[in-house]
Scaffold this motif. Structure first.
Motif, PDB file in Angstrom:
ATOM      1  N   ALA A 100       7.816  34.721 -58.938  1.00 38.06           N
ATOM      2  CA  ALA A 100       8.552  33.479 -58.645  1.00 38.06           C
ATOM      3  C   ALA A 100       8.328  33.017 -57.209  1.00 38.06           C
ATOM      4  N   GLN A 101       8.354  33.937 -56.254  1.00 40.48           N
ATOM      5  CA  GLN A 101       8.126  33.560 -54.858  1.00 40.48           C
ATOM      6  C   GLN A 101       6.706  33.035 -54.650  1.00 40.48           C
ATOM      7  N   CYS A 102       5.750  33.633 -55.300  1.00 39.05           N
ATOM      8  CA  CYS A 102       4.365  33.200 -55.185  1.00 39.05           C
ATOM      9  C   CYS A 102       4.192  31.792 -55.745  1.00 39.05           C
ATOM     10  N   ILE A 103       4.780  31.528 -56.912  1.00 35.87           N
ATOM     11  CA  ILE A 103       4.696  30.194 -57.519  1.00 35.87           C
ATOM     12  C   ILE A 103       5.357  29.167 -56.607  1.00 35.87           C
ATOM     13  N   GLN A 104       6.532  29.497 -56.116  1.00 35.34           N
ATOM     14  CA  GLN A 104       7.242  28.579 -55.219  1.00 35.34           C
ATOM     15  C   GLN A 104       6.377  28.247 -54.010  1.00 35.34           C
ATOM     16  N   TYR A 105       5.809  29.238 -53.394  1.00 35.29           N
ATOM     17  CA  TYR A 105       4.971  29.035 -52.222  1.00 35.29           C
ATOM     18  C   TYR A 105       3.742  28.178 -52.575  1.00 35.29           C
ATOM     19  N   GLY A 106       3.098  28.485 -53.701  1.00 32.37           N
ATOM     20  CA  GLY A 106       1.908  27.738 -54.121  1.00 32.37           C
ATOM     21  C   GLY A 106       2.200  26.280 -54.403  1.00 32.37           C
ATOM     22  N   TRP A 107       3.348  26.005 -55.006  1.00 30.40           N
ATOM     23  CA  TRP A 107       3.713  24.625 -55.340  1.00 30.40           C
ATOM     24  C   TRP A 107       4.116  23.818 -54.112  1.00 30.40           C
ATOM     25  N   GLN A 108       4.347  24.477 -52.989  1.00 28.42           N
ATOM     26  CA  GLN A 108       4.708  23.785 -51.753  1.00 28.42           C
ATOM     27  C   GLN A 108       3.482  23.447 -50.903  1.00 28.42           C
ATOM     28  N   ASP A 109       2.305  23.700 -51.410  1.00 26.18           N
ATOM     29  CA  ASP A 109       1.063  23.478 -50.667  1.00 26.18           C
ATOM     30  C   ASP A 109       0.701  21.991 -50.644  1.00 26.18           C
ATOM     31  N   GLU A 110       0.932  21.353 -49.509  1.00 25.27           N
ATOM     32  CA  GLU A 110       0.667  19.918 -49.375  1.00 25.27           C
ATOM     33  C   GLU A 110      -0.813  19.583 -49.465  1.00 25.27           C
ATOM     34  N   SER A 111      -1.688  20.523 -49.128  1.00 20.49           N
ATOM     35  CA  SER A 111      -3.121  20.252 -49.223  1.00 20.49           C
ATOM     36  C   SER A 111      -3.571  20.124 -50.677  1.00 20.49           C
ATOM     37  N   VAL A 112      -2.812  20.681 -51.600  1.00 17.67           N
ATOM     38  CA  VAL A 112      -3.122  20.589 -53.025  1.00 17.67           C
ATOM     39  C   VAL A 112      -2.324  19.478 -53.696  1.00 17.67           C
ATOM     40  N   PHE A 113      -1.016  19.399 -53.402  1.00 18.65           N
ATOM     41  CA  PHE A 113      -0.126  18.490 -54.122  1.00 18.65           C
ATOM     42  C   PHE A 113       0.297  17.259 -53.329  1.00 18.65           C
ATOM     43  N   GLY A 114      -0.108  17.170 -52.075  1.00 23.71           N
ATOM     44  CA  GLY A 114       0.222  16.004 -51.261  1.00 23.71           C
ATOM     45  C   GLY A 114       1.716  15.786 -51.156  1.00 23.71           C
ATOM     46  N   VAL A 115       2.132  14.535 -51.308  1.00 26.15           N
ATOM     47  CA  VAL A 115       3.552  14.207 -51.174  1.00 26.15           C
ATOM     48  C   VAL A 115       4.386  14.785 -52.313  1.00 26.15           C
ATOM     49  N   ASP A 116       3.732  15.197 -53.406  1.00 24.32           N
ATOM     50  CA  ASP A 116       4.451  15.799 -54.525  1.00 24.32           C
ATOM     51  C   ASP A 116       4.672  17.291 -54.344  1.00 24.32           C
ATOM     52  N   ALA A 117       4.235  17.833 -53.204  1.00 25.74           N
ATOM     53  CA  ALA A 117       4.424  19.258 -52.952  1.00 25.74           C
ATOM     54  C   ALA A 117       5.919  19.545 -52.874  1.00 25.74           C
ATOM     55  N   GLY A 118       6.342  20.506 -53.606  1.00 25.64           N
ATOM     56  CA  GLY A 118       7.743  20.899 -53.582  1.00 25.64           C
ATOM     57  C   GLY A 118       7.961  21.984 -54.599  1.00 25.64           C
ATOM     58  N   GLY A 119       8.604  23.017 -54.184  1.00 23.02           N
ATOM     59  CA  GLY A 119       8.923  24.102 -55.079  1.00 23.02           C
ATOM     60  C   GLY A 119      10.251  24.699 -54.671  1.00 23.02           C
ATOM     61  N   PHE A 120      11.130  24.792 -55.622  1.00 23.18           N
ATOM     62  CA  PHE A 120      12.465  25.333 -55.375  1.00 23.18           C
ATOM     63  C   PHE A 120      12.684  26.482 -56.337  1.00 23.18           C
ATOM     64  N   LYS A 121      13.329  27.540 -55.855  1.00 23.09           N
ATOM     65  CA  LYS A 121      13.555  28.730 -56.679  1.00 23.09           C
ATOM     66  C   LYS A 121      15.042  29.007 -56.773  1.00 23.09           C
ATOM     67  N   GLU A 122      15.496  29.238 -58.001  1.00 24.86           N
ATOM     68  CA  GLU A 122      16.892  29.609 -58.238  1.00 24.86           C
ATOM     69  C   GLU A 122      16.937  30.763 -59.224  1.00 24.86           C
ATOM     70  N   PRO A 123      17.910  31.640 -59.072  1.00 23.71           N
ATOM     71  CA  PRO A 123      18.068  32.694 -60.082  1.00 23.71           C
ATOM     72  C   PRO A 123      18.512  32.076 -61.404  1.00 23.71           C
ATOM     73  N   SER A 124      18.019  32.643 -62.489  1.00 22.21           N
ATOM     74  CA  SER A 124      18.453  32.169 -63.807  1.00 22.21           C
ATOM     75  C   SER A 124      19.493  33.126 -64.362  1.00 22.21           C
ATOM     76  N   GLY A 125      20.229  32.690 -65.354  1.00 19.13           N
ATOM     77  CA  GLY A 125      21.303  33.493 -65.918  1.00 19.13           C
ATOM     78  C   GLY A 125      20.835  34.776 -66.575  1.00 19.13           C
ATOM     79  N   ALA A 126      19.577  34.845 -66.937  1.00 21.51           N
ATOM     80  CA  ALA A 126      19.061  36.006 -67.656  1.00 21.51           C
ATOM     81  C   ALA A 126      18.428  37.044 -66.738  1.00 21.51           C
ATOM     82  N   GLY A 127      18.704  36.970 -65.438  1.00 22.00           N
ATOM     83  CA  GLY A 127      18.163  37.951 -64.505  1.00 22.00           C
ATOM     84  C   GLY A 127      16.793  37.611 -63.959  1.00 22.00           C
TER      85      GLY A 127
END
Length: 117
Positions: free
Chosen positions: A44-71
């Motif tokens: 999850a941390q790796c995905i969040q970090y990757g999705w925040q890469d502005e060089s790949v996603f530009g202004v759409d870069a953004g990744g937020f991580k939250e715990p889910s109810g299932a652990g």
């Protein structure tokens, strides 16, 4: 102080909008289901970090991580158009990727998350 309160209100509003989209998407099938030998938090941390890469996603870069109810964890974009549910599966993780449409941005997000498996 005022900026902190305003920022918290904006984040709460975006989370509400994204949450309803995610709930609807989960009622259907994921765009892609993947597996990893890594722990849920690491993935999850790796995905969040990757999705925040502005060089790949530009202004759409953004990744937020939250715990889910299932652990596990949910990693999502600002509007909730793309998100991943990462859950424990044996010694590793199960990754369910949801995308609003089969598009080039969806494929770029998938490629970024695949590097985390």
């Amino acid at each position: 102080m005022r900026n902190v309160v305003l920022g918290a209100l904006v984040a709460a509003t975006l989370t509400g909008c994204a949450g309803s989209k995610m709930k609807e998407a989960r009622a259907g099938s994921p765009y892609k289901t993947l597996a990893s030998d890594k722990a849920t938090l690491v993935v999850a941390q790796c995905i969040q970090y990757g999705w925040q890469d502005e060089s790949v996603f530009g202004v759409d870069a953004g990744g937020f991580k939250e715990p889910s109810g299932a652990g596990g964890f949910t990693v999502y974009t600002t509007g909730g158009d793309y998100f991943v549910d990462v859950q424990s599966a044996g010694a590793g993780s199960s990754v369910k990727y949801y995308a609003a449409a089969d598009s080039m941005p969806a494929k770029r997000r998938l490629a970024a998350l695949a590097t985390c498996l």
